[in-house]
Design a protein around this motif. Structure first.
Motif, mmCIF file in Angstrom:
data_model
loop_
_atom_site.group_PDB
_atom_site.id
_atom_site.type_symbol
_atom_site.label_atom_id
_atom_site.label_comp_id
_atom_site.label_asym_id
_atom_site.label_seq_id
_atom_site.Cartn_x
_atom_site.Cartn_y
_atom_site.Cartn_z
ATOM 1 N N ALA A 97 0.857 -1.191 0.000
ATOM 2 C CA ALA A 97 0.000 0.000 0.000
ATOM 3 C C ALA A 97 0.888 1.234 0.000
ATOM 4 O O ALA A 97 1.368 1.677 1.053
ATOM 5 N N SER A 98 1.159 1.788 -1.187
ATOM 6 C CA SER A 98 2.052 2.945 -1.277
ATOM 7 C C SER A 98 1.449 4.185 -0.635
ATOM 8 O O SER A 98 2.183 5.104 -0.233
ATOM 9 N N LYS A 107 0.259 4.557 2.211
ATOM 10 C CA LYS A 107 0.671 4.684 3.602
ATOM 11 C C LYS A 107 2.045 5.353 3.753
ATOM 12 O O LYS A 107 2.445 5.681 4.872
ATOM 13 N N THR A 108 2.755 5.533 2.670
ATOM 14 C CA THR A 108 4.109 6.098 2.742
ATOM 15 C C THR A 108 4.175 7.526 2.216
ATOM 16 O O THR A 108 5.258 8.090 2.128
ATOM 17 N N THR A 109 3.023 8.109 1.862
ATOM 18 C CA THR A 109 3.024 9.437 1.235
ATOM 19 C C THR A 109 3.681 10.480 2.128
ATOM 20 O O THR A 109 4.532 11.278 1.677
ATOM 21 N N ASN A 110 3.295 10.516 3.389
ATOM 22 C CA ASN A 110 3.858 11.522 4.294
ATOM 23 C C ASN A 110 5.354 11.317 4.492
ATOM 24 O O ASN A 110 6.119 12.285 4.566
ATOM 25 N N TRP A 111 5.776 10.046 4.587
ATOM 26 C CA TRP A 111 7.207 9.790 4.768
ATOM 27 C C TRP A 111 7.995 10.256 3.544
ATOM 28 O O TRP A 111 9.072 10.844 3.684
ATOM 29 N N GLU A 145 9.414 -1.240 4.556
ATOM 30 C CA GLU A 145 7.983 -1.011 4.702
ATOM 31 C C GLU A 145 7.181 -2.123 4.021
ATOM 32 O O GLU A 145 6.159 -2.584 4.543
ATOM 33 N N GLN A 203 4.600 -4.414 6.129
ATOM 34 C CA GLN A 203 3.178 -4.476 5.790
ATOM 35 C C GLN A 203 2.701 -5.905 5.557
ATOM 36 O O GLN A 203 1.502 -6.175 5.644
#
Length: 651
Positions: free
Chosen positions: A509-510, A512-516, A581, A585
């Motif tokens: 699920a990419s 979930k990494t947007t903020n990082w 990640e 996941q």
């Protein structure tokens, strides 16, 4: 690169008129036997054809490997080197496979003394294809500076090349394989041995004519006078009825009227000529280092010496041309650590007994496991097949405590099992697994430096005496770089996250990494800009006798040269997060630090095979290799990676 090539060819072309032939072209030379010898005619001599076919096909059948040497370890090439390795080992161009390519080049060396291959490169200098060129279509030139060049006269029909006919190629565009020689070109074995080959061809023609034209009977019956027709028929019937056929051999012969029976043999001259024919076969075999029995001459072969002659064939007949192929082809790589190898053990493929003995020796002495052997035979591994045997009279291969002469016990390290060593090979650093991302970040950084250089130059023109960057808004430039890096970072995280997930049949699920990714792009832009501004400020404040323009040019050229190293470090950091990640996941519970370098920094060497929980940092403070939270000393130049263990693996 185009301007350099054009300048080189302009330098080469005038020298063509001044060049002198060092040896006559092999268009054909008349021999003392009255035969004009050419390579095409030489192939009609069975000994020449057999020797050339044997050596060229033997080399074409050998496995070819390309590896990168790193200390005592050998690793598969990556990036552009991997693409070049594929050309060498699988298909050098769209029209032929590697076996045919090496067979053709070897045959040209054996017949003409020289073999050539044109190296097709793209705009970046990376090798795209290798095209063999017939030696008759190449003219070797030498420039006034001593560098070799090659004029290509291909016809684009029998020989197609991606350049126009008459093209003058630089020494970087042609692989030149030489047979034995005394100058810039190899000597043709056919030209050097033309007298022997001419005699062999003449002998072959004579023997053929001997059987075609010879009318000499094997047996002659003579009488004292003329026979009538009735007497002639009676004598002939008597001979055939009583003596013709194997079941009537050695019967008593009775002749009337003084008739005598005589046997006819070859003349001494004819017999001597046939001996010469046999002798030339051995001479031709010796030219190519081929044992006579390999080309059908078994006159002096025995069961005891054939095996030794087969070994000599590899040493004297195959290794010299193989070494030339390896060394010349290695020039395709700018890295001296790249190694090309034709594995002569491949000749054991049809020798089951020798192959089995080789495996048995490796198994007995502990450097091959059952699964290692099964992998060499293209068979699936078996349970418990990764155990290495321990010879009782040698140092053990496994974890064993030994004590000698009263000394303290010493621990012998355990060899890593096959699956662990295979995992290490698969777990290369992200920058090596996907060099395209390094290239994209390099492009971003180089473009950013170009824009920033223009901004500084404009400020210099406006201020006339620029000594500080105070009037340049660093925040604006930092935001610009972050915007350019963010989509690239997102792509890297997605690729490595999906790879880690796919290995266990999961999904990534990419979102979930947007903020990082956003935070990482801003952090990297800030770090890069701080270093850039500070370095440039120091240059401007300490110009000395150097002009501002010269100082700026030198500074930005140096920064541009460093972008590839910076890009690789960034890809390792971002790709490491994506891999971590993706594993987290999909249920990873533990992670193990893997050292890929043969000369790692001491802190990483001490962490080799260190295992921690998936949500805990390693002992150096990094969650994964190149994690920026570990500090610069733990990140710069690191090529380590991780292995993940999932819940089902721990039960």
């Amino acid at each position: 690169m185009g301007r350099v090539s054009n300048a080189f060819r302009a330098l080469v072309t005038p020298s063509e008129k001044r060049s002198r032939r060092r040896m006559p072209s092999l268009g054909g030379s008349r021999t003392l036997a009255g035969v004009t010898v050419t390579p095409e005619l030489a192939l009609q001599v069975n000994a020449v054809y057999s020797a050339v076919r044997l050596v060229s096909e033997a080399i074409a059948c050998l496995p070819v490997s390309v590896v990168k040497k790193q200390g005592r370890s050998r690793r598969a090439p990556s990036g552009a080197h991997a693409r070049t390795a594929r050309l060498i080992t699988i298909a050098p161009n769209p029209t032929m496979d590697a076996g045919e390519f090496w067979r053709l080049l070897t045959a040209w060396m054996l017949l003409r003394g020289n073999a050539y291959a044109y190296v097709q490169r793209d705009g970046n200098g990376d090798v795209q294809a290798l095209w063999p060129i017939p030696p008759t279509m190449v003219k070797v030139l030498r420039t006034p500076t001593g560098v070799l060049a090659y004029k290509l006269s291909h016809d684009q029909r029998d020989c197609w090349l991606p350049v126009e006919p008459g093209y003058v190629a630089t020494h970087l565009e042609v692989l030149h394989y030489r047979w034995f020689g005394l100058g810039t070109e190899g000597l043709s074995p056919i030209g050097v041995a033309r007298q022997t080959i001419g005699i062999s061809h003449a002998a072959t023609a004579y023997v053929g004519g001997f059987f075609e034209r010879d009318a000499t009977p094997e047996t002659v019956v003579t009488t004292q006078g003329n026979l009538t027709e009735e007497q002639y028929d009676r004598l002939l019937d008597q001979l055939e009825d009583r003596h013709q056929g194997f079941d009537k051999s050695h019967n008593l012969a009775v002749f009337e009227g003084g008739a005598k029976l005589e046997r006819v043999s070859l003349s001494p001259a004819d017999a001597a000529f046939l001996d010469i024919y046999k002798l030339t076969r051995s001479d031709i075999a010796s030219i190519y280092g081929v044992p006579p029995h390999k080309i059908g001459d078994l006159e002096h072969a025995t069961f005891s010496n054939i095996e030794h002659q087969s070994i000599e064939f590899v040493q004297d007949g195959l290794l010299p041309p193989i070494r030339r192929l390896e060394l010349v082809t290695a020039s395709l790589f700018a890295d001296d650590d790249m190694q090309i190898k034709f594995d002569t053990k491949g000749r054991m493929r049809g020798d089951t007994a020798t192959q089995a003995q080789s495996y048995a020796t490796g198994r007995q002495w502990g450097y091959l496991s059952a699964n290692d052997i099964r992998a060499l035979e293209d068979k699936d591994p078996i349970e418990g097949g990764d155990v290495y045997l321990e010879p009782i009279n040698m140092i053990p291969a496994g974890q064993t405590t030994v004590q000698r002469a009263g000394n303290s016990p010493a621990q012998i390290p355990t060899l890593a099992p096959t699956e662990y060593r295979a995992a290490i090979e698969r777990r290369a650093a992200p920058a090596e697994e996907s060099p395209t991302w390094s290239a994209r970040i390099t492009t971003v950084l180089v473009g950013y430096l170009d824009e920033f250089r223009d901004e500084v130059a404009a400020a210099l023109a406006a201020e006339r005496n620029l000594r500080s960057l105070a009037q340049i808004d660093g925040d604006v430039w930092e935001e610009l770089l972050a915007e350019q890096l963010q989509p690239v970072f997102a792509g890297i995280v997605s690729e490595f996250g999906e790879r880690a997930a796919s290995q266990v049949g999961g999904t990534f699920a990419s979102g979930k990494t947007t903020n990082w990714v956003l935070a990482a792009a801003r952090r990297q832009a800030h770090s890069y800009n701080v270093s850039l501004f500070e370095s440039l400020e120091r240059v401007l404040s300490d110009l000395g006798e150097t002009s501002v323009l010269d100082a700026l040019r030198t500074f930005f050229e140096g920064r541009a040269a460093e972008t590839a190293l910076v890009a690789a470090t960034v890809v390792n950091a971002i790709g490491g997060f994506g891999r971590h990640e993706g594993a987290a996941q999909n249920g990873a519970r533990m992670k193990t630090w893997v050292v890929n370098s043969s000369n790692p920094r001491p802190s990483h060497a001490a962490m080799a095979r260190e295992t921690v929980s998936i949500d805990e940092p390693f002992s150096n403070g990094c969650m994964w290799p190149c994690d920026p939270s570990g500090g610069v000393d733990e990140v710069a130049g690191c090529t380590c990676s991780v292995m993940f263990e999932y819940e089902e693996d721990l039960t």
